[in-house]
Scaffold this motif. Structure first.
Motif, PDB file in Angstrom:
ATOM      1  N   GLY A 128       0.839  -1.216   0.000  1.00  0.00           N
ATOM      2  CA  GLY A 128       0.000   0.000   0.000  1.00  0.00           C
ATOM      3  C   GLY A 128       0.857   1.243   0.000  1.00  0.00           C
ATOM      4  N   LEU A 129       0.218   2.377  -0.338  1.00  0.00           N
ATOM      5  CA  LEU A 129       0.955   3.631  -0.420  1.00  0.00           C
ATOM      6  C   LEU A 129       0.934   4.337   0.926  1.00  0.00           C
ATOM      7  N   THR A 130       2.017   5.092   1.144  1.00  0.00           N
ATOM      8  CA  THR A 130       2.022   5.917   2.347  1.00  0.00           C
ATOM      9  C   THR A 130       0.931   6.975   2.216  1.00  0.00           C
ATOM     10  N   PRO A 131       0.292   7.337   3.295  1.00  0.00           N
ATOM     11  CA  PRO A 131      -0.751   8.362   3.223  1.00  0.00           C
ATOM     12  C   PRO A 131      -0.188   9.732   2.862  1.00  0.00           C
ATOM     13  N   TYR A 132       1.093   9.875   2.987  1.00  0.00           N
ATOM     14  CA  TYR A 132       1.674  11.193   2.741  1.00  0.00           C
ATOM     15  C   TYR A 132       2.249  11.318   1.329  1.00  0.00           C
ATOM     16  N   LEU A 133       2.084  10.272   0.533  1.00  0.00           N
ATOM     17  CA  LEU A 133       2.696  10.301  -0.785  1.00  0.00           C
ATOM     18  C   LEU A 133       2.094  11.402  -1.645  1.00  0.00           C
ATOM     19  N   GLU A 134       0.761  11.506  -1.602  1.00  0.00           N
ATOM     20  CA  GLU A 134       0.118  12.531  -2.432  1.00  0.00           C
ATOM     21  C   GLU A 134       0.557  13.924  -2.007  1.00  0.00           C
ATOM     22  N   GLU A 135       0.639  14.087  -0.688  1.00  0.00           N
ATOM     23  CA  GLU A 135       1.054  15.415  -0.197  1.00  0.00           C
ATOM     24  C   GLU A 135       2.457  15.725  -0.688  1.00  0.00           C
ATOM     25  N   ARG A 136       3.315  14.708  -0.607  1.00  0.00           N
ATOM     26  CA  ARG A 136       4.685  14.951  -1.032  1.00  0.00           C
ATOM     27  C   ARG A 136       4.764  15.174  -2.531  1.00  0.00           C
ATOM     28  N   LEU A 137       3.907  14.468  -3.263  1.00  0.00           N
ATOM     29  CA  LEU A 137       3.880  14.704  -4.710  1.00  0.00           C
ATOM     30  C   LEU A 137       3.416  16.128  -5.019  1.00  0.00           C
ATOM     31  N   GLU A 138       2.417  16.590  -4.274  1.00  0.00           N
ATOM     32  CA  GLU A 138       1.946  17.963  -4.500  1.00  0.00           C
ATOM     33  C   GLU A 138       3.038  18.966  -4.196  1.00  0.00           C
ATOM     34  N   LEU A 139       3.757  18.700  -3.105  1.00  0.00           N
ATOM     35  CA  LEU A 139       4.855  19.598  -2.761  1.00  0.00           C
ATOM     36  C   LEU A 139       5.878  19.630  -3.881  1.00  0.00           C
ATOM     37  N   GLN A 176       5.387  18.949  -6.996  1.00  0.00           N
ATOM     38  CA  GLN A 176       4.835  19.633  -8.166  1.00  0.00           C
ATOM     39  C   GLN A 176       4.881  21.143  -7.999  1.00  0.00           C
ATOM     40  N   SER A 177       4.525  21.595  -6.794  1.00  0.00           N
ATOM     41  CA  SER A 177       4.568  23.048  -6.597  1.00  0.00           C
ATOM     42  C   SER A 177       5.992  23.551  -6.679  1.00  0.00           C
ATOM     43  N   GLY A 178       6.938  22.719  -6.197  1.00  0.00           N
ATOM     44  CA  GLY A 178       8.331  23.110  -6.323  1.00  0.00           C
ATOM     45  C   GLY A 178       8.752  23.208  -7.774  1.00  0.00           C
ATOM     46  N   VAL A 179       8.286  22.252  -8.572  1.00  0.00           N
ATOM     47  CA  VAL A 179       8.628  22.261  -9.999  1.00  0.00           C
ATOM     48  C   VAL A 179       8.021  23.476 -10.686  1.00  0.00           C
ATOM     49  N   SER A 180       6.757  23.790 -10.355  1.00  0.00           N
ATOM     50  CA  SER A 180       6.123  24.921 -11.042  1.00  0.00           C
ATOM     51  C   SER A 180       6.762  26.232 -10.630  1.00  0.00           C
ATOM     52  N   SER A 181       7.166  26.333  -9.362  1.00  0.00           N
ATOM     53  CA  SER A 181       7.835  27.589  -8.978  1.00  0.00           C
ATOM     54  C   SER A 181       9.189  27.689  -9.651  1.00  0.00           C
ATOM     55  N   LEU A 182       9.857  26.541  -9.778  1.00  0.00           N
ATOM     56  CA  LEU A 182      11.117  26.554 -10.507  1.00  0.00           C
ATOM     57  C   LEU A 182      10.891  26.972 -11.956  1.00  0.00           C
ATOM     58  N   ARG A 183       9.805  26.449 -12.544  1.00  0.00           N
ATOM     59  CA  ARG A 183       9.510  26.790 -13.935  1.00  0.00           C
ATOM     60  C   ARG A 183       9.272  28.294 -14.092  1.00  0.00           C
TER      61      ARG A 183
END
Lengths: 383, 297
Positions: B99-110, B112-119
């Motif tokens: 199973g997936l960690t419950p925090y995986l989505e949160e970390r993925l969102e983080l 993604q936001s890091g990538v978009s700010s970098l962009r």
């Protein structure tokens, strides 16, 4: 503080390359010779492909001398389908935006192809930009280049004196006397590019349309530009008639196709045009009252007749004095009144000519003197 | 986090160290203390730091809702043959596979936001870089223009040295037209010297050379000086002319014209306000504006 930049923009079809080159070189010369100019500069020549094709070597020579020559692509179209000079002006505006020059520290000084500048012009531009009180300015234009003692040139003398009226009206809220001209105009780049030159219909007087839209958007932001611009008048009476016809069509076009024209401004524009149109009937009434002995009419009209006549003569006299230091003294001063009357008759006929005919491309009159035509009484600046 | 994943059998606490005299002890070997060839001498109870680490480990590898109690963590295995690390690894593998960690989505969102700010920062940098390039381009153009001006000045200086400059410009008698061959520009009124040299022919084609600030200032000064006279003479002459016309009309009475003729004065009067406003406006501009410019070097 960032030093302002002034773009000397010369927008034309380009079919008068000799005249155009002289205008560009006047800018180059005085930029070199005038001390303490508080701006950086660029020189833009915006022309049509037909104009470039007529004399590519002239434009390449200008490019080598420091001007930036832009040829408006044939396939370029504006959003509203504007044609003519307004299309080229819109192209230049979009280019400025693309180059990041559409900002408050960049100014555009508009020249026609026959508009030369002098030392005073550059000082006036420098002062206007430095003061920064207004967003757009215009000044007085003289017509000393290739001036000769002929009716069309004598008639231009009155335009210079009339420019003071134009400046006064332009700086008042609402521009009550419909004054403006499209050359010898300095406008802040971001303001011009925000207003744009694109409009509905085909405007033969794009400067009037632009002034209306700028005023509607920014209000009374017009100031007086010190210094003269130096142009040349129409060579023939036919050219003068066609040129005035284009102005008449420009006013009518502005009345028809300017939806953002306030009612008050529309009324003043109508009145200005009526004043011009009724000039011919006024002359006819005067002749009729003398010929048909309608003497009693003068009890009513006579009160202002003197003022109107004196004003008209003053315009010629003061216009001539403005040019005195720039043109050769005419060999026959006594011929000037007769030439003035002929020139005035052409001006009063022109709006009626415009009402019954359409403007053509010939209305953009030739400014290059034919190579093999000698200049009669060559203009020379007196000592 | 990595450290927290280290199994509790990796003894770091001094109490868990093997005796230094024992060769092949876990520490001496330098390798993993749970090396099968070097089993731990005695099981070590995890310290409170390790308990915290263990709790993080449990949060990583256990299924949602299944969080180990600290007490359970404290209960270290006692069987010496058991190798906690492989078991822990096995436990984590199996849990991750399950199973997936419950925090995986949160970390993925983080992320993604890091990538978009970098962009967006990269886009901003790109814009600034374009601005720098434009500035470099315009500077290059200005340097080239300055170079051309320098060349022009050098060539002008050479010409002046080669041709003797006239002491003064030729004096032309008044009233006589300028000779056709003399194409020099008008002499500046201030007397500022301009070399004629070999460029007189070119000057004839450049009428703008005469458009000096001094000429402009003198022209405008003359006009401003005449302003009051203009007002006076305009009003006086206008009054005289109008009086004369009305007087003539009065002394030479004519038959009253038909009524429809009465409309004609209305047509004639339309431009009159225009002339009045024009006169007033011209005077106002001349009076209110300082129209002179700076003159000369």
């Amino acid at each position: 503080m960032k030093s302002p930049t002034v773009i000397f923009q010369l927008t034309a079809i380009g079919k008068n390359p000799s005249t155009l080159a002289t205008s560009v070189r006047s800018v180059l010369y005085w930029l070199r010779e005038t001390p303490r100019l508080l701006f950086r500069h660029r020189i833009w020549v915006v022309i049509e492909p037909d104009g470039y094709a007529q004399s590519p070597q002239t434009f390449e020579q200008l490019r080598a001398e420091g001007a930036e020559v832009f040829v408006v692509p044939k396939r370029y179209t504006t959003a509203l389908g504007m044609q003519g000079k307004a299309r080229a002006l819109q192209y230049a505006s979009e280019m400025r935006t693309g180059l990041g020059l559409s900002n408050p520290s960049t100014w555009v000084y508009h020249q026609d192809e026959e508009t030369c500048v002098g030392e005073d012009t550059l000082h006036g531009i420098s002062d206007f930009v430095r003061e920064g009180r207004f967003l757009i300015g215009s000044g007085v234009i003289l017509y000393p280049i290739d001036w000769t003692t002929q009716a069309s040139h004598v008639q231009e003398l009155t335009r210079s004196y009339d420019d003071f009226r134009v400046l006064d009206s332009m700086t008042l809220p609402g521009n009550p006397m419909a004054g403006f001209h499209g050359s010898h105009v300095l406008v802040r780049a971001d303001v011009e590019d925000a207003v744009g030159w694109d409009a509905h219909g085909s405007s033969p007087a794009e400067d009037l349309t632009f002034e209306i839209r700028l005023r509607a958007r920014y209000g009374s932001v017009f100031g007086v530009l010190r210094g003269f611009a130096y142009e040349k008048g129409a060579f023939t009476l036919g050219d003068q008639l066609r040129q005035r016809r284009r102005w008449a069509h420009g006013v009518l076009n502005a009345l028809r196709f300017s939806p953002d024209l306030p009612l008050r401004r529309r009324l003043t524009l109508i009145y200005s045009f009526l004043s011009w149109v009724t000039a011919l009937p006024s002359v006819l009434v005067l002749v009729a009252s003398i010929a048909l002995r309608y003497g009693p009419l003068l009890f009513f009209t006579g009160v202002f007749t003197g003022f109107v006549w004196v004003s008209m003569v003053t315009a010629y006299l003061e216009g001539y004095r403005l040019h005195l230091r720039y043109i050769r003294r005419p060999s026959s001063v006594s011929a000037l009144p007769l030439l003035g009357i002929v020139g005035a008759l052409v001006d009063v006929i022109a709006p009626w000519y415009g009402l019954v005919t359409r403007h053509t491309r010939r209305d953009f009159i030739s400014k290059d003197r034919p190579i093999d035509a000698p200049a009669p009484g060559r203009r020379a600046v007196p000592d | 986090m990595i450290e927290s994943a280290i199994p509790p059998s990796f003894d770091r606490t001094p109490s868990a160290r093997a005796t230094p005299s024992a060769p092949g002890s876990a520490l001496d070997s330098g390798g993993w203390p749970d090396d099968p060839s070097n089993p731990p001498l005695e099981p070590a109870f995890p310290s409170w730091e390790e308990e915290l680490d263990l709790s993080d480990l449990d949060q990583l590898v256990t299924a949602p809702g299944d969080h180990p109690e600290p007490g359970e963590v404290a209960a270290a295995p006692t069987a010496p043959t058991r190798t906690p690390e492989p078991a822990a690894v096995e436990r984590s593998t199996s849990e991750v596979g399950g199973g997936l960690t419950p925090y995986l989505e949160e970390r993925l969102e983080l992320a993604q936001s890091g990538v978009s700010s970098l962009r967006s920062e990269v886009a901003e940098l790109d814009k600034r870089w374009q601005g720098v390039r434009d500035a470099i381009g315009s500077l290059t153009g200005e340097v080239e223009r300055a170079h051309r001006e320098m060349e022009f000045l050098k060539s002008a200086a050479k010409e002046e040295r080669a041709e003797p400059a006239p002491l003064r410009e030729p004096v032309r008698p008044q009233g006589r037209p300028m000779p056709a061959t003399d194409r020099s520009p008008g002499r500046p009124i201030s007397g500022r010297a301009r070399s004629l040299g070999g460029r007189t022919a070119a000057v004839a084609a450049e009428p703008f050379r005469a458009f000096t600030a001094e000429r402009y200032n003198q022209t405008m000064a003359d006009l401003r000086g005449r302003r009051r006279k203009l007002v006076g003479w305009t009003l006086i002459l206008a009054a005289l002319i109008s009086t004369g016309l009305i007087f003539i009309t009065a002394i030479y009475p004519e038959p009253t014209p038909p009524v429809w003729i009465a409309a004609l004065p209305a047509v004639w009067m339309i431009p009159v306000p225009f002339f009045i406003l024009s006169f007033r406006g011209t005077q106002r501009v001349l009076r209110a504006n300082h129209l002179s410019v700076e003159d000369g070097p």
